[in-house]
Write a protein that holds these residues in place. Structure first.
Motif, PDB file in Angstrom:
ATOM      1  N   THR A   1       0.538  -1.412  -0.092  1.00 18.27           N
ATOM      2  CA  THR A   1       0.281   0.048  -0.359  1.00 18.27           C
ATOM      3  C   THR A   1       1.141   1.176   0.273  1.00 18.27           C
ATOM      4  OG1 THR A   1      -2.167  -1.302   1.139  1.00 18.27           O
ATOM      5  CG2 THR A   1      -1.637   1.187   1.552  1.00 18.27           C
ATOM      6  N   LEU A   2       0.642   2.273  -0.874  1.00 20.19           N
ATOM      7  CA  LEU A   2       1.461   3.036  -1.146  1.00 20.19           C
ATOM      8  C   LEU A   2       0.850   4.680  -0.437  1.00 20.19           C
ATOM      9  CD1 LEU A   2       3.226   2.304  -4.299  1.00 20.19           C
ATOM     10  CD2 LEU A   2       4.063   2.177  -2.131  1.00 20.19           C
ATOM     11  N   LYS A   3       0.959   6.030  -0.137  1.00 20.55           N
ATOM     12  CA  LYS A   3       0.222   6.695   0.474  1.00 20.55           C
ATOM     13  C   LYS A   3       1.293   7.722  -0.289  1.00 20.55           C
ATOM     14  CE  LYS A   3      -2.044   9.788   2.568  1.00 20.55           C
ATOM     15  NZ  LYS A   3      -3.499  10.077   2.278  1.00 20.55           N
ATOM     16  N   VAL A   4      -0.394   7.981  -1.548  1.00 17.63           N
ATOM     17  CA  VAL A   4       0.489   9.397  -2.067  1.00 17.63           C
ATOM     18  C   VAL A   4       0.928  10.680  -1.980  1.00 17.63           C
ATOM     19  CG1 VAL A   4       0.424  10.118  -4.855  1.00 17.63           C
ATOM     20  CG2 VAL A   4      -0.620   7.634  -4.515  1.00 17.63           C
ATOM     21  N   SER A   5       1.776  11.498  -2.334  1.00 14.46           N
ATOM     22  CA  SER A   5       1.552  13.307  -1.529  1.00 14.46           C
ATOM     23  C   SER A   5       2.401  13.711  -2.274  1.00 14.46           C
ATOM     24  CB  SER A   5       1.851  12.847   0.017  1.00 14.46           C
ATOM     25  OG  SER A   5       3.607  12.550   0.052  1.00 14.46           O
ATOM     26  N   GLN A   6       2.004  15.413  -2.589  1.00 11.59           N
ATOM     27  CA  GLN A   6       3.090  15.959  -3.311  1.00 11.59           C
ATOM     28  C   GLN A   6       3.761  17.248  -2.379  1.00 11.59           C
ATOM     29  OE1 GLN A   6      -0.043  17.210  -6.265  1.00 11.59           O
ATOM     30  NE2 GLN A   6       1.419  16.597  -7.894  1.00 11.59           N
ATOM     31  N   SER A   7       4.803  17.468  -2.107  1.00 11.27           N
ATOM     32  CA  SER A   7       5.253  19.010  -1.194  1.00 11.27           C
ATOM     33  C   SER A   7       6.747  19.081  -2.322  1.00 11.27           C
ATOM     34  CB  SER A   7       5.794  17.752  -0.048  1.00 11.27           C
ATOM     35  OG  SER A   7       6.223  18.665   0.367  1.00 11.27           O
ATOM     36  N   GLY A   8       6.126  20.521  -1.892  1.00 14.58           N
ATOM     37  CA  GLY A   8       7.417  21.363  -3.231  1.00 14.58           C
ATOM     38  C   GLY A   8       7.492  20.851  -4.555  1.00 14.58           C
ATOM     39  N   GLY A   9       6.085  20.904  -5.246  1.00 15.34           N
ATOM     40  CA  GLY A   9       6.476  20.546  -6.765  1.00 15.34           C
ATOM     41  C   GLY A   9       6.613  19.390  -6.673  1.00 15.34           C
ATOM     42  N   LYS A  10       6.830  18.138  -5.678  1.00 11.66           N
ATOM     43  CA  LYS A  10       7.692  16.855  -5.997  1.00 11.66           C
ATOM     44  C   LYS A  10       6.746  15.655  -5.220  1.00 11.66           C
ATOM     45  CE  LYS A  10      12.069  17.876  -4.751  1.00 11.66           C
ATOM     46  NZ  LYS A  10      13.735  17.735  -4.285  1.00 11.66           N
ATOM     47  N   THR A  11       6.540  14.402  -6.107  1.00 12.58           N
ATOM     48  CA  THR A  11       5.627  13.298  -5.572  1.00 12.58           C
ATOM     49  C   THR A  11       6.293  11.964  -5.109  1.00 12.58           C
ATOM     50  OG1 THR A  11       3.982  14.211  -8.204  1.00 12.58           O
ATOM     51  CG2 THR A  11       3.537  11.376  -6.708  1.00 12.58           C
ATOM     52  N   TYR A  12       5.750  11.997  -3.782  1.00  8.08           N
ATOM     53  CA  TYR A  12       6.024  10.791  -3.511  1.00  8.08           C
ATOM     54  C   TYR A  12       4.858  10.260  -3.412  1.00  8.08           C
ATOM     55  CZ  TYR A  12       9.012  14.784  -1.453  1.00  8.08           C
ATOM     56  OH  TYR A  12      10.835  15.689  -1.791  1.00  8.08           O
ATOM     57  N   PHE A  13       5.315   8.402  -3.037  1.00  4.05           N
ATOM     58  CA  PHE A  13       5.265   6.635  -2.388  1.00  4.05           C
ATOM     59  C   PHE A  13       5.291   6.647  -1.633  1.00  4.05           C
ATOM     60  CE2 PHE A  13       3.654   6.252  -7.796  1.00  4.05           C
ATOM     61  CZ  PHE A  13       2.888   7.066  -7.860  1.00  4.05           C
ATOM     62  N   ALA A  14       4.735   6.673  -0.340  1.00  2.00           N
ATOM     63  CA  ALA A  14       5.794   6.240   0.562  1.00  2.00           C
ATOM     64  C   ALA A  14       4.840   4.613   1.356  1.00  2.00           C
ATOM     65  CB  ALA A  14       5.540   6.865   2.165  1.00  2.00           C
ATOM     66  N   ASP A  15       5.249   3.505   1.708  1.00  2.00           N
ATOM     67  CA  ASP A  15       5.692   2.155   1.719  1.00  2.00           C
ATOM     68  C   ASP A  15       4.974   2.114   3.282  1.00  2.00           C
ATOM     69  OD1 ASP A  15       3.994  -0.562   1.769  1.00  2.00           O
ATOM     70  OD2 ASP A  15       7.364  -1.018   1.846  1.00  2.00           O
ATOM     71  N   ALA A  16       4.371   2.079   4.302  1.00  2.00           N
ATOM     72  CA  ALA A  16       4.584   1.655   5.599  1.00  2.00           C
ATOM     73  C   ALA A  16       4.760   1.131   5.542  1.00  2.00           C
ATOM     74  CB  ALA A  16       2.629   2.964   6.361  1.00  2.00           C
ATOM     75  N   ASP A  17       4.932  -0.054   5.172  1.00  2.00           N
ATOM     76  CA  ASP A  17       4.988  -1.477   5.944  1.00  2.00           C
ATOM     77  C   ASP A  17       6.779  -1.883   6.019  1.00  2.00           C
ATOM     78  OD1 ASP A  17       2.334  -2.790   5.775  1.00  2.00           O
ATOM     79  OD2 ASP A  17       2.732  -3.892   4.488  1.00  2.00           O
ATOM     80  N   SER A  18       7.056  -1.276   4.996  1.00  2.00           N
ATOM     81  CA  SER A  18       8.953  -0.885   4.347  1.00  2.00           C
ATOM     82  C   SER A  18       9.626  -0.073   5.791  1.00  2.00           C
ATOM     83  CB  SER A  18       8.804  -0.947   3.576  1.00  2.00           C
ATOM     84  OG  SER A  18       8.912   0.001   3.001  1.00  2.00           O
ATOM     85  N   GLY A  19       8.315   1.405   5.878  1.00  2.00           N
ATOM     86  CA  GLY A  19       9.311   2.596   6.351  1.00  2.00           C
ATOM     87  C   GLY A  19       9.484   3.714   5.498  1.00  2.00           C
ATOM     88  N   LEU A  20       9.569   3.241   3.889  1.00  2.00           N
ATOM     89  CA  LEU A  20      10.423   3.749   2.997  1.00  2.00           C
ATOM     90  C   LEU A  20       9.095   4.942   2.058  1.00  2.00           C
ATOM     91  CD1 LEU A  20      12.472   0.942   1.038  1.00  2.00           C
ATOM     92  CD2 LEU A  20      13.393   2.320   3.082  1.00  2.00           C
ATOM     93  N   LYS A  21      10.417   5.924   2.270  1.00  2.00           N
ATOM     94  CA  LYS A  21       9.000   7.168   0.999  1.00  2.00           C
ATOM     95  C   LYS A  21      10.147   6.991  -0.674  1.00  2.00           C
ATOM     96  CE  LYS A  21       7.147  11.855   1.713  1.00  2.00           C
ATOM     97  NZ  LYS A  21       7.714  12.453   2.469  1.00  2.00           N
TER      98      LYS A  21
END
Length: 129
Positions: A102-122
């Motif tokens: 499950t990837l949480k999608v976010s945008q900040s400062g003109g950048k896009t991020y996919f964060a994986d809660a299980d691994s702790g990686l963004k």
């Protein structure tokens, strides 16, 4: 005057929240992982995902391919071949089958991020294609 200022602030806040929401159409395509944050939380996965590509196809199929030493992309340790994906716009999350990622999608400062809660990686991602 006070009410007018409050209305303006509310309108600006609503616009900024709305502009950060992505649609399934926005997410469909090929994403290149350009940076992995919090890599110490799961070093093996962080190494595998560095410069990987994430394909979110219009037919809802899903795959992650790792960049190999010769510059090609193929499956290795991050195998999601024949997996599918779905998107929940209200939670801004991408859910996948097979890996149950499950990837949480976010945008900040003109950048896009996919964060994986299980691994702790963004993953900082760009859409080159």
């Amino acid at each position: 005057m006070k009410n007018a200022i409050m209305l303006l602030v509310l309108a600006l806040f609503a616009t900024s929240v709305h502009s950060q929401s992505l649609t399934q159409k926005d997410l469909t395509g090929t994403w290149l992982v350009t940076n992995v944050e919090n890599s110490s939380s799961n070093l093996k996965m962080a190494t595998a995902m560095k410069n990987a590509i994430i394909n979110l196809y219009a037919d809802n199929s899903f795959e992650i391919k790792e960049k190999q030493d010769d510059g090609t992309y193929s499956y290795k340790t991050t195998t999601n071949k024949n997996a599918t994906w779905s998107y929940n716009p209200s939670t801004q999350t991408i859910s996948t089958t097979r890996s149950k990622m499950t990837l949480k999608v976010s945008q900040s400062g003109g950048k896009t991020y996919f964060a994986d809660a299980d691994s702790g990686l963004k993953f900082e991602v760009t859409k080159p294609i």
